[in-house]
Design a protein around this motif. Structure first.
Motif, PDB file in Angstrom:
ATOM      1  N   PHE A  36       0.824  -1.211   0.000  1.00 45.01           N
ATOM      2  CA  PHE A  36       0.000   0.000   0.000  1.00 45.01           C
ATOM      3  C   PHE A  36       0.857   1.260   0.000  1.00 45.01           C
ATOM      4  O   PHE A  36       0.483   2.285  -0.587  1.00 45.01           O
ATOM      5  CB  PHE A  36      -0.936   0.007   1.211  1.00 45.01           C
ATOM      6  N   GLY A  37       2.020   1.223   0.666  1.00 43.97           N
ATOM      7  CA  GLY A  37       2.899   2.393   0.667  1.00 43.97           C
ATOM      8  C   GLY A  37       3.395   2.709  -0.734  1.00 43.97           C
ATOM      9  O   GLY A  37       3.461   3.889  -1.131  1.00 43.97           O
ATOM     10  N   ILE A  38       3.766   1.660  -1.475  1.00 44.42           N
ATOM     11  CA  ILE A  38       4.207   1.881  -2.852  1.00 44.42           C
ATOM     12  C   ILE A  38       3.059   2.450  -3.690  1.00 44.42           C
ATOM     13  O   ILE A  38       3.251   3.346  -4.541  1.00 44.42           O
ATOM     14  CB  ILE A  38       4.733   0.561  -3.449  1.00 44.42           C
ATOM     15  N   TRP A  39       1.840   1.945  -3.457  1.00 48.12           N
ATOM     16  CA  TRP A  39       0.686   2.443  -4.217  1.00 48.12           C
ATOM     17  C   TRP A  39       0.425   3.917  -3.918  1.00 48.12           C
ATOM     18  O   TRP A  39       0.133   4.704  -4.810  1.00 48.12           O
ATOM     19  CB  TRP A  39      -0.544   1.606  -3.873  1.00 48.12           C
ATOM     20  N   PHE A  40       0.549   4.324  -2.621  1.00 47.83           N
ATOM     21  CA  PHE A  40       0.344   5.731  -2.264  1.00 47.83           C
ATOM     22  C   PHE A  40       1.441   6.618  -2.830  1.00 47.83           C
ATOM     23  O   PHE A  40       1.203   7.804  -3.138  1.00 47.83           O
ATOM     24  CB  PHE A  40       0.262   5.893  -0.743  1.00 47.83           C
ATOM     25  N   GLU A  44       1.060   9.760  -5.289  1.00 50.40           N
ATOM     26  CA  GLU A  44       1.646  10.993  -4.751  1.00 50.40           C
ATOM     27  C   GLU A  44       1.057  11.376  -3.405  1.00 50.40           C
ATOM     28  O   GLU A  44       0.985  12.550  -3.031  1.00 50.40           O
ATOM     29  CB  GLU A  44       1.482  12.154  -5.740  1.00 50.40           C
ATOM     30  N   SER A  45       0.639  10.371  -2.625  1.00 50.19           N
ATOM     31  CA  SER A  45       0.210  10.606  -1.242  1.00 50.19           C
ATOM     32  C   SER A  45       1.389  10.222  -0.341  1.00 50.19           C
ATOM     33  O   SER A  45       1.449   9.136   0.246  1.00 50.19           O
ATOM     34  CB  SER A  45      -1.033   9.778  -0.913  1.00 50.19           C
ATOM     35  N   PHE A  46       2.340  11.111  -0.269  1.00 48.43           N
ATOM     36  CA  PHE A  46       3.591  10.809   0.410  1.00 48.43           C
ATOM     37  C   PHE A  46       3.433  10.693   1.926  1.00 48.43           C
ATOM     38  O   PHE A  46       4.153   9.930   2.580  1.00 48.43           O
ATOM     39  CB  PHE A  46       4.640  11.874   0.063  1.00 48.43           C
ATOM     40  N   VAL A  47       2.496  11.440   2.501  1.00 42.92           N
ATOM     41  CA  VAL A  47       2.289  11.384   3.954  1.00 42.92           C
ATOM     42  C   VAL A  47       1.770  10.007   4.362  1.00 42.92           C
ATOM     43  O   VAL A  47       2.274   9.364   5.285  1.00 42.92           O
ATOM     44  CB  VAL A  47       1.320  12.494   4.408  1.00 42.92           C
ATOM     45  N   LEU A  48       0.728   9.548   3.644  1.00 44.86           N
ATOM     46  CA  LEU A  48       0.187   8.221   3.944  1.00 44.86           C
ATOM     47  C   LEU A  48       1.218   7.125   3.662  1.00 44.86           C
ATOM     48  O   LEU A  48       1.293   6.129   4.391  1.00 44.86           O
ATOM     49  CB  LEU A  48      -1.069   7.973   3.122  1.00 44.86           C
ATOM     50  N   ALA A  49       2.001   7.322   2.582  1.00 44.14           N
ATOM     51  CA  ALA A  49       3.033   6.340   2.280  1.00 44.14           C
ATOM     52  C   ALA A  49       4.064   6.260   3.397  1.00 44.14           C
ATOM     53  O   ALA A  49       4.500   5.168   3.793  1.00 44.14           O
ATOM     54  CB  ALA A  49       3.716   6.677   0.969  1.00 44.14           C
TER      55      ALA A  49
END
Length: 333
Positions: A36-40, A44-49
């Motif tokens: 999921f981190g790679i998907w975020f 371009e959702s770097f905070v969630l990643a």
């Protein structure tokens, strides 16, 4: 003064299967968090990643920490655990358990470890096999074990040098004493066996003399000597948490320098005993022969003829070879 541990503490751990399932779940969760981190990051959702990667790292660390507390024991095995230098407890009973991950197993007598390289295949063992071997070497065996020391030359009660060997059957009954009270309980047991053997052997002669049938000896009273030896060793190894199940003499002989002389002595003693038995039997037979002749009234013997008959019968009965009969056709006078 040495501070001995006098009481063993048995741990009651939780089942390792439950903690294994939790560890697997955390590991799978860490893998999912990576995905999921790679998907975020792609979205371009770097905070969630960053949050997911942090959760992934934390989950992975926790799973590795929990897996360090998993222990597998076979029947008649035990693990002595220490926690930050203090005795934590002993894990006993076969099964799959979970203990405090910070608790470390201790064993002062390590089993043989496999070589780093396999000489046949010339291949290095895997990390898992090395780790498993290191953990196996920390386990204590609670099975009955055998100790057979080298034969020793010891002087008996009479000062005669003899060669004696023993075998001792023993087992661990208190793991805390075995690990913490002595440096190496196997070497300690071996040393105490040698010491106890010398103390017991010097109390008995090798063999009894023919004049005293009630005298105890190493050869004739082997069971009594073994029982006393067992008690002597048990008293010495009590501090190490060991129990002596049986102690037996496996070899007993005179030392080489006096073996020939003692053999001649035994042969002479046996010859004397045999001669004594023969003479006693011959005298009884002569007495019976004279008594039967007298009762039957077949012949009247005076003292001289009785003496001659007694002499002839004793020669025949006590001689080492068969007597050659001589027929007398005349009178005795």
């Amino acid at each position: 003064m040495t501070n001995y541990i006098t009481k063993e503490k048995i741990l009651k751990p939780m089942s390792g299967m439950i903690m294994l399932i939790i560890t697997i779940i955390l590991f799978i969760a860490s893998l999912a968090a990576i995905g999921f981190g790679i998907w975020f990051i792609v979205e371009e959702s770097f905070v969630l990643a960053g949050v997911l990667f942090g959760a992934c790292l934390l989950s992975f660390i926790i799973s590795c920490f929990l897996s360090a507390g998993l222990r597998i024991l076979k029947p008649n095995e035990a693990l002595v655990l220490t926690l930050f230098g203090n005795y934590h407890g002993t894990l006993q009973g076969n099964g799959f358990f979970f203990v405090n991950p910070f608790a470390r197993p201790v064993n002062t007598v390590l089993q043989e470890t496999p070589s780093i390289l396999n000489p046949d295949a010339n291949q290095a063992p895997s990390i898992a096999s090395v780790a498993s071997s290191m953990l196996t070497n920390k386990r204590l065996s609670l099975k009955a074990m055998t100790l057979s020391n080298d034969r020793q030359k010891i002087n008996d009660q009479l000062g005669n040098p003899i060669i004696i060997g023993i075998v001792v059957i023993w087992q661990i009954v208190d793991t805390a004493k075995a690990v913490f009270n002595v440096d190496n309980f196997k070497e300690y047991l071996s040393t105490q066996c040698d010491s106890a053997l010398r103390n017991v052997v010097r109390l008995y002669p090798y063999d009894t003399s023919s004049s005293d049938d009630n005298e105890k000896s190493l050869r004739g009273s082997s069971q009594e000597v073994a029982d006393r030896l067992k008690e002597e060793i048990q008293a010495k190894v009590e501090v190490a948490g060991l129990e002596i199940l049986e102690a037996k003499i496996t070899h007993l002989s005179y030392a080489q320098e006096i073996a020939a002389v003692m053999l001649q002595r035994q042969q002479a003693s046996a010859i004397i005993d045999a001669k004594q038995m023969i003479v006693e039997g011959a005298v009884g037979m002569v007495e019976m022969a004279i008594s039967k002749l007298k009762e039957g009234g077949f012949v009247q013997l005076d003292e001289e003829r009785k003496a001659q008959m007694v002499s002839n019968l004793l020669v025949v009965l006590c001689g080492n070879k068969d007597a050659q009969p001589v027929v007398n056709s005349g009178t005795l006078y």
